[in-house]
Motif scaffolding. Sequence first.
Motif, mmCIF file in Angstrom:
data_model
loop_
_atom_site.group_PDB
_atom_site.id
_atom_site.type_symbol
_atom_site.label_atom_id
_atom_site.label_comp_id
_atom_site.label_asym_id
_atom_site.label_seq_id
_atom_site.Cartn_x
_atom_site.Cartn_y
_atom_site.Cartn_z
ATOM 1 N N ARG A 199 -26.196 23.072 9.864
ATOM 2 C CA ARG A 199 -25.255 22.433 8.951
ATOM 3 C C ARG A 199 -25.699 22.572 7.496
ATOM 4 O O ARG A 199 -24.908 22.877 6.619
ATOM 5 N N SER A 200 -26.970 22.356 7.243
ATOM 6 C CA SER A 200 -27.420 22.250 5.859
ATOM 7 C C SER A 200 -27.557 23.586 5.146
ATOM 8 O O SER A 200 -27.331 23.657 3.931
ATOM 9 N N ILE A 201 -27.910 24.648 5.835
ATOM 10 C CA ILE A 201 -28.072 25.945 5.169
ATOM 11 C C ILE A 201 -26.746 26.447 4.602
ATOM 12 O O ILE A 201 -26.672 26.767 3.410
ATOM 13 N N PRO A 202 -25.674 26.517 5.394
ATOM 14 C CA PRO A 202 -24.406 26.965 4.796
ATOM 15 C C PRO A 202 -23.904 26.019 3.697
ATOM 16 O O PRO A 202 -23.384 26.477 2.673
ATOM 17 N N ALA A 203 -24.073 24.724 3.906
ATOM 18 C CA ALA A 203 -23.604 23.758 2.906
ATOM 19 C C ALA A 203 -24.346 23.940 1.585
ATOM 20 O O ALA A 203 -23.734 23.914 0.506
ATOM 21 N N SER A 204 -25.645 24.123 1.648
ATOM 22 C CA SER A 204 -26.439 24.306 0.439
ATOM 23 C C SER A 204 -26.122 25.646 -0.232
ATOM 24 O O SER A 204 -25.996 25.719 -1.458
ATOM 25 N N ALA A 205 -25.991 26.689 0.559
ATOM 26 C CA ALA A 205 -25.679 28.013 -0.002
ATOM 27 C C ALA A 205 -24.332 27.987 -0.725
ATOM 28 O O ALA A 205 -24.213 28.454 -1.875
ATOM 29 N N ILE A 206 -23.327 27.417 -0.096
ATOM 30 C CA ILE A 206 -21.996 27.350 -0.707
ATOM 31 C C ILE A 206 -21.997 26.389 -1.892
ATOM 32 O O ILE A 206 -21.383 26.663 -2.927
ATOM 33 N N GLY A 207 -22.698 25.282 -1.764
ATOM 34 C CA GLY A 207 -22.759 24.307 -2.852
ATOM 35 C C GLY A 207 -23.383 24.875 -4.111
ATOM 36 O O GLY A 207 -22.873 24.684 -5.217
ATOM 37 N N PHE A 208 -24.492 25.583 -3.967
ATOM 38 C CA PHE A 208 -25.132 26.168 -5.149
ATOM 39 C C PHE A 208 -24.324 27.330 -5.712
ATOM 40 O O PHE A 208 -24.292 27.534 -6.930
ATOM 41 N N LEU A 209 -23.651 28.095 -4.854
ATOM 42 C CA LEU A 209 -22.762 29.143 -5.367
ATOM 43 C C LEU A 209 -21.633 28.521 -6.181
ATOM 44 O O LEU A 209 -21.318 28.991 -7.282
ATOM 45 N N ALA A 210 -21.039 27.459 -5.676
ATOM 46 C CA ALA A 210 -19.970 26.775 -6.406
ATOM 47 C C ALA A 210 -20.493 26.213 -7.727
ATOM 48 O O ALA A 210 -19.828 26.320 -8.768
ATOM 49 N N TYR A 211 -21.690 25.634 -7.700
ATOM 50 C CA TYR A 211 -22.283 25.086 -8.928
ATOM 51 C C TYR A 211 -22.501 26.187 -9.965
ATOM 52 O O TYR A 211 -22.126 26.040 -11.133
ATOM 53 N N GLU A 212 -23.115 27.294 -9.557
ATOM 54 C CA GLU A 212 -23.395 28.370 -10.503
ATOM 55 C C GLU A 212 -22.104 28.999 -11.035
ATOM 56 O O GLU A 212 -22.009 29.342 -12.212
ATOM 57 N N THR A 213 -21.115 29.131 -10.161
ATOM 58 C CA THR A 213 -19.827 29.692 -10.594
ATOM 59 C C THR A 213 -19.151 28.773 -11.601
ATOM 60 O O THR A 213 -18.637 29.226 -12.631
ATOM 61 N N ALA A 214 -19.156 27.473 -11.322
ATOM 62 C CA ALA A 214 -18.550 26.510 -12.251
ATOM 63 C C ALA A 214 -19.319 26.448 -13.567
ATOM 64 O O ALA A 214 -18.713 26.405 -14.642
ATOM 65 N N ALA A 215 -20.645 26.464 -13.481
ATOM 66 C CA ALA A 215 -21.453 26.424 -14.708
ATOM 67 C C ALA A 215 -21.190 27.641 -15.579
ATOM 68 O O ALA A 215 -21.091 27.540 -16.808
ATOM 69 N N LYS A 216 -21.046 28.798 -14.947
ATOM 70 C CA LYS A 216 -20.771 30.028 -15.707
ATOM 71 C C LYS A 216 -19.368 29.975 -16.327
ATOM 72 O O LYS A 216 -19.171 30.389 -17.466
ATOM 73 N N ALA A 217 -18.422 29.436 -15.579
ATOM 74 C CA ALA A 217 -17.041 29.350 -16.096
ATOM 75 C C ALA A 217 -16.951 28.381 -17.262
ATOM 76 O O ALA A 217 -16.093 28.543 -18.147
ATOM 77 N N LEU A 218 -17.793 27.368 -17.287
ATOM 78 C CA LEU A 218 -17.739 26.358 -18.344
ATOM 79 C C LEU A 218 -18.537 26.743 -19.584
ATOM 80 O O LEU A 218 -18.442 26.077 -20.603
ATOM 81 N N THR A 219 -19.344 27.802 -19.482
ATOM 82 C CA THR A 219 -20.136 28.200 -20.652
ATOM 83 C C THR A 219 -19.536 29.379 -21.365
ATOM 84 O O THR A 219 -18.704 30.063 -20.956
#
Length: 159
Positions: A139-159
């Motif tokens: 459960r935690s590996i896919p959730a963490s992988a997708i969560g950090f991808l979403a975070y990095e994508t959002a951070a890049k879009a906001l900068t």
Amino acid sequence: VSQQVVGKSVTSATASVARGLFSPTGAWRGLGATLLRDGIPHGVWFVSYESAKTKMTTFRENSHGEKSLTQDEIAIPMLSGALAATVAWLVGYPFDLIKTRIQAGSGNGIVGTARDLVNESGGQVIRGLYKGFTLKLYRSIPASAIGFLAYETAAKALT
């Protein structure tokens, strides 16, 4: 809760529920193990992610010495997130198991419950404290992988 207060006045029922929640065996049961399960591993999770991301970024260069951004923007956060989840749960999983036992009412403190888990596994510490660990990682590996991808994508879009 509703069965515990049937036939009582609202005031009496509210007081009864409050007494149950704030008693030593109420809502606070397992709090120490919960804090250990959440506090330390979350620090480990973020440090592991940043460390893995930094190392992968420095090693991921094509033959011309340029970064392949399209692959890096997806692969590095996902792989780093997967690694971070694994490391964080390696640290925190025993406390999760202990917390669950205590909250279910069959534990007797953090150390006592840990001792019981090890004894139940024939004295094998790893088997006793990491029972069910593989399922947690599923459960935690896919959730963490997708969560950090979403975070990095959002951070890049906001900068």
